[in-house]
Design an enzyme around this catalytic site. Structure first.
Site, PDB file in Angstrom:
ATOM      1  N   HIS A  52      60.309 -52.175 -26.060  1.00  0.00           N
ATOM      2  CA  HIS A  52      61.192 -52.056 -24.857  1.00  0.00           C
ATOM      3  C   HIS A  52      61.561 -50.805 -24.822  1.00  0.00           C
ATOM      4  CE1 HIS A  52      63.547 -52.298 -21.641  1.00  0.00           C
ATOM      5  NE2 HIS A  52      64.902 -52.149 -22.340  1.00  0.00           N
ATOM      6  N   GLU A 103      65.658 -58.486 -13.303  1.00  0.00           N
ATOM      7  CA  GLU A 103      67.344 -58.531 -12.857  1.00  0.00           C
ATOM      8  C   GLU A 103      67.365 -57.962 -11.497  1.00  0.00           C
ATOM      9  OE1 GLU A 103      67.900 -56.255 -16.645  1.00  0.00           O
ATOM     10  OE2 GLU A 103      69.354 -55.390 -15.160  1.00  0.00           O
ATOM     11  N   CYS A 113      66.072 -57.057 -19.497  1.00  0.00           N
ATOM     12  CA  CYS A 113      64.898 -56.633 -19.734  1.00  0.00           C
ATOM     13  C   CYS A 113      63.799 -57.244 -20.414  1.00  0.00           C
ATOM     14  CB  CYS A 113      64.806 -55.114 -20.314  1.00  0.00           C
ATOM     15  SG  CYS A 113      66.047 -54.152 -19.607  1.00  0.00           S
TER      16      CYS A 113
END
Lengths: 353, 134
Positions: free
Chosen positions: A236, A82, A114
């Site tokens: 994550h 990103e 992400c």
């Protein structure tokens, strides 16, 4: 058909670090609240001459070196981030040229907060399985942004991981993968805005936990596995607290998730986060080890992978490229002033840059 | 646009340290040369692309304090003459290290970094720099 999977992997984490104590000192906050609240002890900071392209190239070169891969055999490059350096001009073109890949090449940049890097893994796995390519390179890399004084400033860091997928000399087979997706406004950055906006507590239950836990349960059901059947689990890591809580809610123990939990030391590398945790696990994994790997991208969605390490990993010289533990040990500490200079929070204007 | 096209033409040499090997005498050159300065006309059409290892040793260096505007965030920076293991000697910036950590004989390896930007809306130029090889 041979089962496809990870043929090689490589990561890159900038050597500069800043501690929450230093950020909190500037903004008048209690660093203990940060350390205890989101479990971040330090984060990586890119050098002024580093960006997603340079991080992606270094991670890819480490993967190529470790796997002794001929770059001419790589038929696809997908880069999730990103913080691509250009709004229009793919990072994948720069990486392709820098690794010396061929002109015939499937390539694109991905964005899914992400989890765009793991979307790339799914993409190149499908291309390998269909016979379109021999090897595919999937990269998750970011130089993430956090507005000065915002809680994200304590976590938003830099780093990336490259995975080369194929169906020959596979060191870690991907047994199954799936994704979950929903329209959830937990975190976003509008076009032209320098910093993202987050939904504060909304980022937790309806976003991170719902998607991460759902994807984890669904893939375990698909492959008939239970948490205790896995040697490692990696999720994550927007901070140190969320993945720890998700792991415990699913029934994983600290022994299973601690090797892949890097955010407390390097911060949140966004698209590189889960993939770099997986890289740390592959640095030490033994044949037969089973790994659950689940990414999360705001917006929102999760990609889940059920992975089995093969005997082939014994033939790989894993130390021929820097391991994650080596990159965690080799650091230079910054104060906030130098950090602000490096991160371009001090604006010089067009006369200088 | 002259700078843009020049940098584009030099992509292989800047991104991957592709130099030249004289097909006549075998000598390696970096940055690349079209003609071998030893063999002259005998080297015409015999210069071959060859990728340098990127590893080498500092043979001399200086610390730049009066920097060009684009290097303001990196002041002071280290500029070194590096003898590559492949043979050629070249000039390169050493990054991610303090000047006090560099001395003649320090081992270095190449890394891929941003070199410059043509302003906020222009193209970004990438290429090789060096870090200590530890």
């Amino acid at each position: 058909m041979k089962k496809s999977g990870i043929v090689s992997y490589g990561s890159y984490i900038p050597r500069f670090r800043i501690k929450p104590d230093e950020i909190a000192r500037v903004w008048g906050e209690d660093p203990e609240n940060i350390k205890n609240g989101i479990y971040i002890l330090s984060k990586s900071v890119p050098s002024p001459d580093e960006d997603v392209a340079t991080i992606s190239v270094e991670a890819s070169r480490n993967a190529i070196k470790r796997g002794k891969i001929n770059p001419k055999d790589i038929g696809a490059i997908y880069i999730g981030s990103e913080s691509h350096p250009y709004a229009v001009k793919p990072t994948a073109t720069i990486v392709s040229s820098a690794i010396g890949a061929n002109f015939p090449m499937f390539a694109a940049d991905y964005e899914f907060a992400c989890k765009a890097g793991t979307a790339g893994i799914q993409n190149v796995k499908a291309m390998v399985d269909s016979g379109m390519i021999k090897y595919g390179l999937a990269i998750g890399s970011d130089t993430s942004q956090g507005a000065p004084g915002d809680v994200l400033e304590y976590s938003a860091s830099a780093g990336g991981t490259a995975m080369i997928l194929g169906n020959e000399k596979v060191i870690a087979e991907i047994n199954n993968t799936l994704s979950v997706t929903s329209d959830t406004p937990d975190f976003w950055r509008r076009e032209g805005e320098p910093y993202p906006t987050h939904g504060e507590r909304f980022t937790g239950e309806p976003a991170y936990f719902k998607h991460t836990i759902s994807a984890s349960k669904m893939i375990m059901e698909n492959v008939g596995m239970k948490p205790q059947d896995y040697d490692y689990a990696v999720f994550h890591q927007p901070n140190g607290k969320f993945p720890t809580r998700a792991a415990k809610l699913l029934g994983f123990t600290e022994k299973q998730y601690k090797e892949g939990l890097l955010t407390p030391f390097i911060g949140n590398t966004y698209s590189g986060s889960m993939m770099t945790g997986l890289s740390a696990i592959l640095d030490i994994a033994e044949p037969g080890n089973r790994i659950l790997a689940v990414s999360f991208g705001s917006g929102a969605g999760s990609d889940a992978f059920d992975i089995t390490v093969t005997d082939e990993i014994k033939n790989m010289e894993r130390g021929s490229a820097p391991t994650i533990r080596k990159m965690l040990a080799d650091v230079t500490w910054l104060d906030y002033a130098v950090y602000a200079k490096f991160k371009k929070k001090i604006i010089f204007g067009d006369a200088i840059e | 646009m002259g700078e843009l096209s020049r940098m584009w033409r030099e992509t292989d040499h800047r991104y991957r340290m592709v130099g030249e090997k004289c097909g006549n005498c075998g000598k390696l050159y970096f940055p690349p040369r079209d003609i071998c300065p030893v063999c002259h006309r005998d080297s015409i059409d015999k210069m071959q692309d060859i990728e340098m290892s990127g590893k080498g040793e500092v043979i001399s260096f200086t610390i730049v304090h009066d920097v060009p505007p684009a290097f303001t965030r990196q002041r002071p920076y280290i500029l070194a003459m590096i003898k590559l293991d492949d043979g050629p000697t070249m000039t390169g910036q050493i990054v991610d290290t303090q000047p006090s950590d560099i001395e003649i004989g320090t081992r270095v390896r190449s890394v891929f970094r941003k070199i410059s930007e043509d302003g906020h809306s222009g193209v970004i130029h990438y290429g090789y720099k060096f870090v200590r090889d530890v």
